[in-house]
Structure formats: C-alpha cells, structure tokens
Design a protein around this motif. Structure first.
Motif, PDB file in Angstrom:
ATOM      1  N   GLY A   1       0.871  -1.182  -0.086  1.00 52.28           N
ATOM      2  CA  GLY A   1       0.004   0.192  -0.023  1.00 52.28           C
ATOM      3  C   GLY A   1       1.035   1.427   0.109  1.00 52.28           C
ATOM      4  O   GLY A   1       0.611   1.984  -0.886  1.00 52.28           O
ATOM      5  N   ASN A   2       1.948   1.389   0.763  1.00 51.37           N
ATOM      6  CA  ASN A   2       2.686   2.579   0.895  1.00 51.37           C
ATOM      7  C   ASN A   2       3.611   2.573  -0.453  1.00 51.37           C
ATOM      8  O   ASN A   2       3.597   3.544  -0.781  1.00 51.37           O
ATOM      9  N   GLY A   3       3.932   1.467  -0.954  1.00 49.80           N
ATOM     10  CA  GLY A   3       4.858   1.576  -2.128  1.00 49.80           C
ATOM     11  C   GLY A   3       3.939   1.673  -3.383  1.00 49.80           C
ATOM     12  O   GLY A   3       4.354   2.525  -4.341  1.00 49.80           O
ATOM     13  N   ALA A   4       2.460   1.565  -3.345  1.00 49.40           N
ATOM     14  CA  ALA A   4       1.922   2.107  -4.180  1.00 49.40           C
ATOM     15  C   ALA A   4       1.486   3.725  -4.265  1.00 49.40           C
ATOM     16  O   ALA A   4       1.469   4.217  -5.170  1.00 49.40           O
ATOM     17  N   ARG A   5       1.444   3.907  -2.987  1.00 53.89           N
ATOM     18  CA  ARG A   5       1.340   5.471  -2.830  1.00 53.89           C
ATOM     19  C   ARG A   5       2.610   6.213  -3.290  1.00 53.89           C
ATOM     20  O   ARG A   5       2.540   7.305  -4.093  1.00 53.89           O
ATOM     21  N   VAL A   6       3.728   5.594  -3.077  1.00 54.50           N
ATOM     22  CA  VAL A   6       4.875   6.218  -3.491  1.00 54.50           C
ATOM     23  C   VAL A   6       5.213   6.105  -5.155  1.00 54.50           C
ATOM     24  O   VAL A   6       5.430   7.060  -5.789  1.00 54.50           O
ATOM     25  N   ALA A   7       4.665   4.910  -5.860  1.00 59.48           N
ATOM     26  CA  ALA A   7       4.701   4.824  -7.238  1.00 59.48           C
ATOM     27  C   ALA A   7       3.891   5.931  -7.650  1.00 59.48           C
ATOM     28  O   ALA A   7       4.200   6.484  -8.766  1.00 59.48           O
ATOM     29  N   ALA A   8       2.695   5.943  -7.357  1.00 56.60           N
ATOM     30  CA  ALA A   8       1.571   7.325  -7.677  1.00 56.60           C
ATOM     31  C   ALA A   8       2.329   8.450  -7.664  1.00 56.60           C
ATOM     32  O   ALA A   8       2.289   9.245  -8.606  1.00 56.60           O
ATOM     33  N   ALA A   9       3.103   8.945  -6.701  1.00 51.84           N
ATOM     34  CA  ALA A   9       3.838  10.276  -6.448  1.00 51.84           C
ATOM     35  C   ALA A   9       4.949  10.223  -7.424  1.00 51.84           C
ATOM     36  O   ALA A   9       5.082  11.237  -8.062  1.00 51.84           O
ATOM     37  N   TRP A  10       5.578   9.099  -7.667  1.00 55.40           N
ATOM     38  CA  TRP A  10       6.758   9.001  -8.630  1.00 55.40           C
ATOM     39  C   TRP A  10       6.163   9.549 -10.042  1.00 55.40           C
ATOM     40  O   TRP A  10       6.905  10.173 -10.933  1.00 55.40           O
ATOM     41  N   ALA A  11       5.043   8.631 -10.300  1.00 54.19           N
ATOM     42  CA  ALA A  11       4.482   9.114 -11.518  1.00 54.19           C
ATOM     43  C   ALA A  11       3.949  10.356 -12.062  1.00 54.19           C
ATOM     44  O   ALA A  11       4.155  10.856 -12.793  1.00 54.19           O
ATOM     45  N   ALA A  12       3.138  10.863 -10.800  1.00 52.25           N
ATOM     46  CA  ALA A  12       2.722  12.230 -10.940  1.00 52.25           C
ATOM     47  C   ALA A  12       3.775  13.308 -11.183  1.00 52.25           C
ATOM     48  O   ALA A  12       3.434  14.204 -11.974  1.00 52.25           O
ATOM     49  N   GLU A  13       4.862  13.183 -10.586  1.00 51.38           N
ATOM     50  CA  GLU A  13       6.010  14.057 -10.933  1.00 51.38           C
ATOM     51  C   GLU A  13       6.151  14.137 -12.364  1.00 51.38           C
ATOM     52  O   GLU A  13       6.956  15.362 -12.720  1.00 51.38           O
ATOM     53  N   ARG A  14       6.341  13.049 -13.046  1.00 52.85           N
ATOM     54  CA  ARG A  14       6.492  12.998 -14.208  1.00 52.85           C
ATOM     55  C   ARG A  14       5.603  13.234 -15.553  1.00 52.85           C
ATOM     56  O   ARG A  14       5.646  13.349 -16.627  1.00 52.85           O
ATOM     57  N   THR A  15       4.087  13.264 -15.019  1.00 53.13           N
ATOM     58  CA  THR A  15       3.218  13.456 -15.668  1.00 53.13           C
ATOM     59  C   THR A  15       2.318  14.733 -15.580  1.00 53.13           C
ATOM     60  O   THR A  15       1.343  15.208 -16.255  1.00 53.13           O
ATOM     61  N   ASP A  16       2.243  15.285 -14.457  1.00 60.33           N
ATOM     62  CA  ASP A  16       1.421  16.442 -14.036  1.00 60.33           C
ATOM     63  C   ASP A  16       0.100  15.985 -13.729  1.00 60.33           C
ATOM     64  O   ASP A  16      -0.715  16.804 -13.845  1.00 60.33           O
ATOM     65  N   SER A  17      -0.272  14.568 -13.851  1.00 61.37           N
ATOM     66  CA  SER A  17      -1.452  14.170 -13.434  1.00 61.37           C
ATOM     67  C   SER A  17      -1.677  13.879 -11.932  1.00 61.37           C
ATOM     68  O   SER A  17      -0.939  13.608 -11.058  1.00 61.37           O
ATOM     69  N   ASP A  18      -2.967  14.065 -11.440  1.00 64.00           N
ATOM     70  CA  ASP A  18      -3.342  13.788 -10.210  1.00 64.00           C
ATOM     71  C   ASP A  18      -4.262  12.507 -10.237  1.00 64.00           C
ATOM     72  O   ASP A  18      -4.821  12.188  -9.055  1.00 64.00           O
ATOM     73  N   GLU A  19      -4.160  11.917 -11.155  1.00 63.04           N
ATOM     74  CA  GLU A  19      -4.879  10.300 -11.245  1.00 63.04           C
ATOM     75  C   GLU A  19      -3.829   9.639 -11.912  1.00 63.04           C
ATOM     76  O   GLU A  19      -3.312   9.736 -13.046  1.00 63.04           O
ATOM     77  N   ILE A  20      -3.485   8.406 -11.102  1.00 65.71           N
ATOM     78  CA  ILE A  20      -2.680   7.553 -11.680  1.00 65.71           C
ATOM     79  C   ILE A  20      -3.095   5.810 -11.552  1.00 65.71           C
ATOM     80  O   ILE A  20      -3.819   5.742 -10.624  1.00 65.71           O
ATOM     81  N   MET A  21      -2.901   5.191 -12.642  1.00 65.78           N
ATOM     82  CA  MET A  21      -3.381   3.836 -12.583  1.00 65.78           C
ATOM     83  C   MET A  21      -2.052   3.033 -12.273  1.00 65.78           C
ATOM     84  O   MET A  21      -0.986   3.248 -13.083  1.00 65.78           O
ATOM     85  N   ILE A  22      -1.957   2.186 -11.325  1.00 62.57           N
ATOM     86  CA  ILE A  22      -0.861   1.363 -10.968  1.00 62.57           C
ATOM     87  C   ILE A  22      -1.051  -0.236 -11.007  1.00 62.57           C
ATOM     88  O   ILE A  22      -2.109  -0.587 -10.551  1.00 62.57           O
ATOM     89  N   ASP A  23      -0.385  -0.705 -11.962  1.00 62.83           N
ATOM     90  CA  ASP A  23      -0.437  -2.169 -12.424  1.00 62.83           C
ATOM     91  C   ASP A  23       0.298  -3.005 -11.282  1.00 62.83           C
ATOM     92  O   ASP A  23       1.875  -2.630 -11.386  1.00 62.83           O
ATOM     93  N   THR A  24      -0.060  -3.651 -10.466  1.00 62.80           N
ATOM     94  CA  THR A  24       0.487  -4.687  -9.639  1.00 62.80           C
ATOM     95  C   THR A  24       0.255  -5.978  -9.731  1.00 62.80           C
ATOM     96  O   THR A  24      -0.704  -6.447 -10.516  1.00 62.80           O
ATOM     97  N   PRO A  25       1.127  -6.864  -9.079  1.00 62.08           N
ATOM     98  CA  PRO A  25       0.694  -8.398  -9.366  1.00 62.08           C
ATOM     99  C   PRO A  25      -0.465  -8.587  -8.493  1.00 62.08           C
ATOM    100  O   PRO A  25      -1.148  -9.617  -9.158  1.00 62.08           O
ATOM    101  N   ALA A  26      -0.762  -7.891  -8.085  1.00 66.63           N
ATOM    102  CA  ALA A  26      -2.309  -8.071  -7.099  1.00 66.63           C
ATOM    103  C   ALA A  26      -3.326  -7.546  -7.986  1.00 66.63           C
ATOM    104  O   ALA A  26      -4.678  -7.723  -7.501  1.00 66.63           O
ATOM    105  N   GLY A  27      -3.194  -6.641  -9.147  1.00 68.35           N
ATOM    106  CA  GLY A  27      -4.204  -6.113  -9.880  1.00 68.35           C
ATOM    107  C   GLY A  27      -3.821  -4.689  -9.977  1.00 68.35           C
ATOM    108  O   GLY A  27      -2.954  -3.954  -9.556  1.00 68.35           O
ATOM    109  N   THR A  28      -4.701  -4.131 -10.797  1.00 69.93           N
ATOM    110  CA  THR A  28      -4.539  -2.597 -11.118  1.00 69.93           C
ATOM    111  C   THR A  28      -5.520  -1.804 -10.166  1.00 69.93           C
ATOM    112  O   THR A  28      -6.523  -2.068  -9.578  1.00 69.93           O
ATOM    113  N   ARG A  29      -4.710  -0.687  -9.714  1.00 65.17           N
ATOM    114  CA  ARG A  29      -5.088   0.078  -8.559  1.00 65.17           C
ATOM    115  C   ARG A  29      -5.127   1.840  -8.877  1.00 65.17           C
ATOM    116  O   ARG A  29      -4.203   1.988  -9.554  1.00 65.17           O
ATOM    117  N   ARG A  30      -6.209   2.327  -8.811  1.00 65.27           N
ATOM    118  CA  ARG A  30      -6.179   3.645  -9.080  1.00 65.27           C
ATOM    119  C   ARG A  30      -5.603   4.645  -7.999  1.00 65.27           C
ATOM    120  O   ARG A  30      -6.235   3.986  -6.761  1.00 65.27           O
TER     121      ARG A  30
END
Length: 288
Positions: free
Chosen positions: A88-117
C-alpha cells in the motif's frame, strides 16, 4: 558479488515505510541481488543527509504516460529478494513518482495483485487497495475454514488478505508486545503455506487504532505497512469493533494513515508520500 556499473535511484517514504525507486528503463540484471545488497539496514545505501541505511524494498517502476490516466507498472523487490504482490505505501510512492513525471493527479498502478487507481492532492496520496478477503483460498490458509479470532502461536489471530496475507491480533497495547519475539513463529506457521505478515492493533482511544507490523520479506518490523493498516480495519469490521463506511485513522510508528473499508467494493488507503532525495547505486549480480 561483482559490480557492473551504477544506476540512479530516488528515495521515498510513506509514513516511514521507505523505498529506493529505480526507473525500469534503467536495466538492473539481477533485481534480487540489488535489493538484498542495497536494502540492508547495516551495509546498504545511506543518503548524504541521513544516517539511516537501507530501505524496506526497491520499487522498479515503468511509466506508461500515453494512457489517460497515466499508468505505472510497479514491481516491489523486498530486502530478501522476493517480490511482493502488493504494497500500500509502495503504491502511494509509485503514484507520487509517476505524478511528478506527468503532472497528473490520477494514476493507474499495475501490480501483481491487480490494477489500482490512485489520486493525489499535493503529497497526499489515496490509493485503491482492492476488497479484503477472509476466504482461506485467498489468504491463503492450510484450512477450509476462515481463521477468525483463533489461537495461533500465543496470539489470537484473524487472517485476511489485503493484497498480501496478514495475521491480525488485537491487543490492549501494541507497545506491550515483543513483536520481534512473537512474530516469526506466526509468520512461518504451517497454517500459512506462503507465510504471512503479522500485524498488531490496539484502540487509540479516539475511534482509531495503533498498529505495528512484522513484514514478510523484510523479516522485521517496519515503520509503517499500508496493507497492514487495511488489514486492521478489515478485521476490526469483521469483529464488530468498527462499523460503517467512514474512514478510520490507523497509526503505525511512522505516522498516520486513513483507511476506508466499505461494506462492498475496494478499500482505500490515504497518507503522505515524501521524496527524500536522490543518489546512485552500484548494479550488482551474484556470481554463480
């Protein structure tokens, strides 16, 4: 062990749960060796302004910005070299990292447990965690029955999968339990064929819970565990300690998280994701 060259990394943490982040475009041939070497709390990497060495894992992230919302593929390699299905905390970090590169406030995260928004409000990130499951096939358990308030190795345990398995024990005060002493026998109990995280929870006196988690793959207590926080609230709802769909405050040692476990649908985990700094790490591989 041999050194090939170096790879840039960023260091993030979510309520003290810290990760080295490596762009998957930068090749690391032996990810398990890389994680085992650099996450080590004694000999691993320390940022220049920090005395704390190592990390709770390495996030290898692949950004796919052509999608709307942008997508990031997350692979978490833990300090023992294993891959975690969800963090969970890793997914939040992944979203923050991706947001820095895209200026988006919505990120989809693909994990082995499924896709999370995930959604972002400055450095506060809320991520979908999926629906917790007590089904013994999902946890998984070496049993055909759910494990709810059952005695396991000296603690009263409720088992739930929140992306990864958790054995949750409600106690009077989490600080009164020697977690490092009691957790390993539960983590490796035959009842859990894939092992389990071990999470303690106690009421905080104001409607929320304090939390401590011994993490599988880290093989020790972490400052925060997002899947563990969700497991606490899911188990609390199952046992009647809380009810309804309102957010519940969960406080691991590293900070405060907000957890919503609705009667139906995906749980939500909210909290800060903080960029600590940047560096370079040796690329290593194990000689065979």
């Amino acid at each position: 062990m041999s050194v090939l060259n170096t790879v840039p990394f960023e260091k993030f943490h979510g309520t003290g749960n810290d990760f080295f982040v490596v762009d998957a475009e930068d090749p690391v041939p032996d990810r398990p060796a890389f994680a085992r070497t650099h996450c080590d709390r004694q000999g691993g990497i320390a940022l220049d302004d920090s005395n704390r060495r190592g990390a709770d894992g390495v996030l290898f992230l692949a950004l796919e910005s052509r999608y709307d919302p942008p997508r990031v593929v997350m692979t978490l390699v833990q300090p023992d070299g294993s891959v975690a299905a969800m963090c969970g905390n890793g997914a939040r970090v992944a979203a923050a990292w991706a947001a820095e590169r895209t200026d988006s406030d919505e990120i989809m995260i693909d994990t082995p447990a499924g896709t999370r928004r995930a959604s972002l409000d400055d450095d506060y990130v809320t991520v979908e965690m999926g629906a917790p499951s007590f089904d013994p096939r999902d946890v998984p358990l070496e049993s055909d029955e759910e494990l709810v308030e059952a005695a396991v190795e000296g603690l009263t345990i409720t088992a739930v999968n929140t992306g990864v398995p958790h054995a949750v024990a409600f106690v009077d005060d989490v600080d009164d339990v020697d977690l490092e002493a009691v957790a390993p026998s539960i983590r490796h109990a035959p009842l859990f064929p894939e092992g389990t995280n071990v999470t303690l929870a106690s009421p905080d006196g104001d409607g929320g819970f304090r939390q401590r988690t011994f993490e599988r793959g880290v093989e020790g207590e972490t400052q925060s565990c997002g899947t563990g926080a969700v497991a606490v609230v899911a188990a609390a709802k199952r046992l009647g300690h809380v009810s309804g769909d309102d957010p519940v405050r969960v406080s691991p040692p590293g900070g405060t998280l907000s957890v919503t476990v609705p009667d139906e649908g995906s749980a939500l985990l909210g909290g800060p994701a903080v960029h600590e700094g940047d560096g370079e790490a040796d690329i290593v591989f194990r000689e065979r």
